[in-house]
Design a protein around this motif. Structure first.
Motif, mmCIF file in Angstrom:
data_model
loop_
_atom_site.group_PDB
_atom_site.id
_atom_site.type_symbol
_atom_site.label_atom_id
_atom_site.label_comp_id
_atom_site.label_asym_id
_atom_site.label_seq_id
_atom_site.Cartn_x
_atom_site.Cartn_y
_atom_site.Cartn_z
ATOM 1 N N VAL A 50 149.428 33.095 17.441
ATOM 2 C CA VAL A 50 150.807 33.519 17.680
ATOM 3 C C VAL A 50 150.811 34.996 18.074
ATOM 4 N N VAL A 51 151.551 35.337 19.134
ATOM 5 C CA VAL A 51 151.505 36.709 19.637
ATOM 6 C C VAL A 51 152.806 37.482 19.412
ATOM 7 N N GLY A 52 153.935 36.800 19.208
ATOM 8 C CA GLY A 52 155.215 37.485 19.051
ATOM 9 C C GLY A 52 155.493 37.883 17.609
ATOM 10 N N LYS A 53 156.707 38.364 17.373
ATOM 11 C CA LYS A 53 157.117 38.668 15.998
ATOM 12 C C LYS A 53 157.048 37.403 15.152
ATOM 13 N N PRO A 54 156.605 37.461 13.906
ATOM 14 C CA PRO A 54 156.370 38.642 13.069
ATOM 15 C C PRO A 54 154.923 39.100 12.999
ATOM 16 N N GLU A 55 154.095 38.783 13.998
ATOM 17 C CA GLU A 55 152.678 39.117 13.943
ATOM 18 C C GLU A 55 152.462 40.634 13.958
ATOM 19 N N LYS A 56 151.491 41.104 13.170
ATOM 20 C CA LYS A 56 151.202 42.531 13.093
ATOM 21 C C LYS A 56 150.818 43.100 14.449
ATOM 22 N N THR A 57 150.028 42.336 15.208
ATOM 23 C CA THR A 57 149.572 42.841 16.500
ATOM 24 C C THR A 57 150.736 43.118 17.440
ATOM 25 N N PHE A 58 151.815 42.336 17.321
ATOM 26 C CA PHE A 58 152.971 42.544 18.191
ATOM 27 C C PHE A 58 153.575 43.923 17.943
ATOM 28 N N PHE A 59 153.793 44.263 16.681
ATOM 29 C CA PHE A 59 154.400 45.550 16.350
ATOM 30 C C PHE A 59 153.480 46.714 16.719
ATOM 31 N N LEU A 60 152.183 46.549 16.512
ATOM 32 C CA LEU A 60 151.244 47.606 16.868
ATOM 33 C C LEU A 60 151.209 47.824 18.374
ATOM 34 N N GLU A 61 151.258 46.723 19.143
ATOM 35 C CA GLU A 61 151.296 46.835 20.604
ATOM 36 C C GLU A 61 152.575 47.521 21.060
ATOM 37 N N ALA A 62 153.687 47.180 20.401
ATOM 38 C CA ALA A 62 154.974 47.785 20.765
ATOM 39 C C ALA A 62 154.967 49.289 20.511
ATOM 40 N N LEU A 63 154.252 49.725 19.483
ATOM 41 C CA LEU A 63 154.196 51.148 19.152
ATOM 42 C C LEU A 63 153.177 51.903 19.999
ATOM 43 N N ARG A 64 152.264 51.171 20.622
ATOM 44 C CA ARG A 64 151.235 51.837 21.416
ATOM 45 C C ARG A 64 151.887 52.609 22.567
ATOM 46 N N GLY A 65 151.500 53.819 22.749
ATOM 47 C CA GLY A 65 152.103 54.651 23.781
ATOM 48 C C GLY A 65 153.183 55.566 23.249
ATOM 49 N N THR A 66 153.648 55.299 22.030
ATOM 50 C CA THR A 66 154.665 56.176 21.433
ATOM 51 C C THR A 66 154.022 57.336 20.681
ATOM 52 N N GLY A 67 152.737 57.175 20.356
ATOM 53 C CA GLY A 67 152.058 58.201 19.565
ATOM 54 C C GLY A 67 152.445 58.166 18.108
ATOM 55 N N CYS A 68 153.097 57.071 17.676
ATOM 56 C CA CYS A 68 153.598 56.960 16.303
ATOM 57 C C CYS A 68 152.772 55.972 15.491
ATOM 58 N N GLU A 69 152.580 56.293 14.242
ATOM 59 C CA GLU A 69 152.001 55.369 13.294
ATOM 60 C C GLU A 69 153.120 54.490 12.728
ATOM 61 N N PRO A 70 152.787 53.292 12.224
ATOM 62 C CA PRO A 70 153.828 52.424 11.645
ATOM 63 C C PRO A 70 154.680 53.126 10.590
ATOM 64 N N GLU A 71 154.056 54.014 9.790
ATOM 65 C CA GLU A 71 154.790 54.706 8.726
ATOM 66 C C GLU A 71 155.812 55.704 9.274
ATOM 67 N N GLU A 72 155.773 55.938 10.606
ATOM 68 C CA GLU A 72 156.707 56.858 11.236
ATOM 69 C C GLU A 72 157.767 56.119 12.057
ATOM 70 N N ALA A 73 157.853 54.795 11.845
ATOM 71 C CA ALA A 73 158.755 53.979 12.661
ATOM 72 C C ALA A 73 159.599 53.058 11.798
ATOM 73 N N VAL A 74 160.704 52.600 12.374
ATOM 74 C CA VAL A 74 161.588 51.654 11.705
ATOM 75 C C VAL A 74 161.946 50.550 12.698
ATOM 76 N N MET A 75 162.134 49.350 12.179
ATOM 77 C CA MET A 75 162.521 48.195 12.980
ATOM 78 C C MET A 75 163.929 47.771 12.602
ATOM 79 N N ILE A 76 164.795 47.576 13.613
ATOM 80 C CA ILE A 76 166.167 47.111 13.391
ATOM 81 C C ILE A 76 166.321 45.731 14.015
ATOM 82 N N GLY A 77 166.755 44.749 13.220
ATOM 83 C CA GLY A 77 166.923 43.405 13.763
ATOM 84 C C GLY A 77 167.781 42.530 12.882
ATOM 85 N N ASP A 78 168.073 41.328 13.389
ATOM 86 C CA ASP A 78 168.955 40.396 12.679
ATOM 87 C C ASP A 78 168.200 39.309 11.946
#
Length: 258
Positions: free
Chosen positions: A176-204
């Motif tokens: 599985v490649v989409g949410k809630p897989e860890k790799t999906f969130f890490l890929e989404a953050l790639r290029g932002t220069g941010c670590e997960p601990e510096e980010a927040v996710m907003i969703g329903d």
């Protein structure tokens, strides 16, 4: 648990959070403008597989959302990346409108199955073709496994039940490649220069959006729109989830997130 750092990036879900099909969630445009007025980077993440990224962007622009294509990371993008990495020829069980996101991918004589939301293709003959490929050893790649999603006319089956049916019939396990897989969130953050601990996710979606983000070390904010009324969190979950009603930008006093 890693120490919480200063917030640098916000990932925002699309369908159910900013819009539901061709209708914007009330107040979402203004909330996004307020978020843009802060110092954080904003990225948009979605499991939507019914249309290409370009079609999705056009939909959002018609709803007067100020979003650029390079700010959107979709599960279709994640699936294409995996197909290219594995160098396979997929049988694409996706909506025809999603095919442009796989342009250039070799699909003749398939040796893999990629499955997303494809209502027009979910019938016996096509699913049986996928079943036979899997029996011959082809890998099964699920763009995501959502059980259902919200449409204007009510709930509708997601790709999850069909992925599970193929897993059951072939005694195999999908990647599985989409949410809630860890790799999906890490890929989404790639290029932002941010670590997960510096980010927040907003969703329903408390499982795929908030739970998935928390599993990778991000904060999660659950909005009370879209799918929220269908699976309200328990009191125990409420300790973990920050719930905001119909707004992306209310003040999170507990974490000072927004």
């Amino acid at each position: 648990m890693a120490a919480r750092r200063a917030l640098k990036a916000v990932l925002v879900d699309l369908n159910g959070t900013l819009h539901i099909e061709d209708a914007a969630v009330p107040g979402a445009q203004e909330a996004l403008k307020r978020l843009r007025g802060t110092s954080v980077m904003v990225r948009f993440v979605t499991n939507t597989t019914k249309e290409s990224k370009q079609d999705l962007l056009e939909r959002l622009k018609k709803l007067e959302f100020d979003i650029s294509e390079d700010e959107i990371f979709t599960s279709l993008t994640a699936a294409r990346n995996l197909v290219e990495q594995k160098q396979v020829r997929p049988m694409l069980l996706v909506d025809d409108r999603a095919l442009p996101d796989f342009k250039g991918i070799q699909t003749s004589d398939p040796n893999a199955v990629v499955i997303g939301l494809a209502p027009e293709h979910f019938h016996y003959q096509i699913l049986n073709q996928a079943f036979r490929l899997l029996l011959d050893g082809a890998p099964l790649i699920a763009i995501h496994k959502a059980r259902y999603y919200k449409r204007k006319d009510g709930l509708a089956l997601g790709p999850g039940p069909f992925v599970t049916a193929l897993e059951y019939a072939t005694d195999t396990k999908a990647t599985v490649v989409g949410k809630p897989e860890k790799t999906f969130f890490l890929e989404a953050l790639r290029g932002t220069g941010c670590e997960p601990e510096e980010a927040v996710m907003i969703g329903d979606d408390c499982r795929d959006d908030v739970g998935g983000a928390q599993n990778v070390g991000m904060l999660g904010i659950l909005v009370q729109t879209g799918m929220y009324p269908l699976h309200k969190p328990s009191l125990k979950q409420m300790v973990k989830y920050t719930c905001l009603k119909n707004s992306l930008c209310r003040n999170d006093k507990a974490h000072g997130a927004l």
